[in-house]
Design a protein around this motif. Structure first.
Motif, PDB file in Angstrom:
ATOM      1  N   TRP A  26      31.788 -26.942 -43.726  1.00 41.59           N
ATOM      2  CA  TRP A  26      32.937 -27.377 -44.514  1.00 41.59           C
ATOM      3  C   TRP A  26      33.110 -26.528 -45.773  1.00 41.59           C
ATOM      4  CZ3 TRP A  26      36.860 -30.431 -43.280  1.00 41.59           C
ATOM      5  CH2 TRP A  26      36.729 -31.254 -42.181  1.00 41.59           C
ATOM      6  N   ASN A  29      34.372 -23.079 -44.672  1.00 43.45           N
ATOM      7  CA  ASN A  29      35.742 -23.138 -44.183  1.00 43.45           C
ATOM      8  C   ASN A  29      36.744 -23.293 -45.319  1.00 43.45           C
ATOM      9  OD1 ASN A  29      37.793 -23.240 -42.232  1.00 43.45           O
ATOM     10  ND2 ASN A  29      37.763 -25.469 -42.284  1.00 43.45           N
ATOM     11  N   TRP A  30      36.529 -24.258 -46.193  1.00 45.70           N
ATOM     12  CA  TRP A  30      37.477 -24.469 -47.285  1.00 45.70           C
ATOM     13  C   TRP A  30      37.462 -23.322 -48.291  1.00 45.70           C
ATOM     14  CZ3 TRP A  30      41.568 -27.167 -46.990  1.00 45.70           C
ATOM     15  CH2 TRP A  30      41.618 -28.263 -46.149  1.00 45.70           C
ATOM     16  N   GLY A  31      36.309 -22.710 -48.487  1.00 47.26           N
ATOM     17  CA  GLY A  31      36.263 -21.534 -49.359  1.00 47.26           C
ATOM     18  C   GLY A  31      37.071 -20.378 -48.799  1.00 47.26           C
ATOM     19  N   VAL A  33      39.606 -20.670 -46.673  1.00 49.05           N
ATOM     20  CA  VAL A  33      41.021 -21.050 -46.726  1.00 49.05           C
ATOM     21  C   VAL A  33      41.579 -20.761 -48.118  1.00 49.05           C
ATOM     22  CG1 VAL A  33      42.588 -23.040 -46.698  1.00 49.05           C
ATOM     23  CG2 VAL A  33      40.928 -22.740 -44.862  1.00 49.05           C
ATOM     24  N   LEU A  34      40.847 -21.147 -49.146  1.00 46.12           N
ATOM     25  CA  LEU A  34      41.277 -20.867 -50.515  1.00 46.12           C
ATOM     26  C   LEU A  34      41.366 -19.368 -50.768  1.00 46.12           C
ATOM     27  CD1 LEU A  34      41.938 -21.855 -53.379  1.00 46.12           C
ATOM     28  CD2 LEU A  34      39.484 -21.851 -53.836  1.00 46.12           C
ATOM     29  N   ALA A  61      32.235 -17.747 -50.827  1.00 43.55           N
ATOM     30  CA  ALA A  61      32.229 -18.794 -49.800  1.00 43.55           C
ATOM     31  C   ALA A  61      31.264 -18.457 -48.676  1.00 43.55           C
ATOM     32  CB  ALA A  61      33.639 -18.989 -49.246  1.00 43.55           C
TER      33      ALA A  61
END
Length: 78
Positions: A26, A29-31, A33-34, A61
């Motif tokens: 998680w 992934n979110w890193g 995406v950002l 990330a």
């Protein structure tokens, strides 16, 4: 209809029950995406500092995900 016939021994192993549902996954992934959002806005405007900030966030990330996995918060390597 496909003419390919797969034997049971040719199929990949079943994914573990927590595949993709770990803290390391998680955070990575979110890193990313950002990072993609920052880099794409930096390219579109164009603001080079924002583009390089997105690249830097991607590196951080990936490093954070690897560190979390090494600490046991990710999928085991087995």
């Amino acid at each position: 209809m496909s003419s390919v016939h797969l034997e049971p021994q040719d199929l990949p192993d079943i994914a573990p029950h927590n595949h993709g549902k770990t803290t390391a996954a998680w955070v990575t992934n979110w890193g990313l995406v950002l990072a993609a959002l920052l880099a794409s806005v930096g390219i579109a405007i164009p603001v080079h500092a924002l583009t390089f900030a997105g690249i830097g966030v991607a590196v951080v990330a990936l490093a954070a995900g690897a560190a979390l996995r090494a600490l046991g918060h990710g999928q085991p390597l087995s």
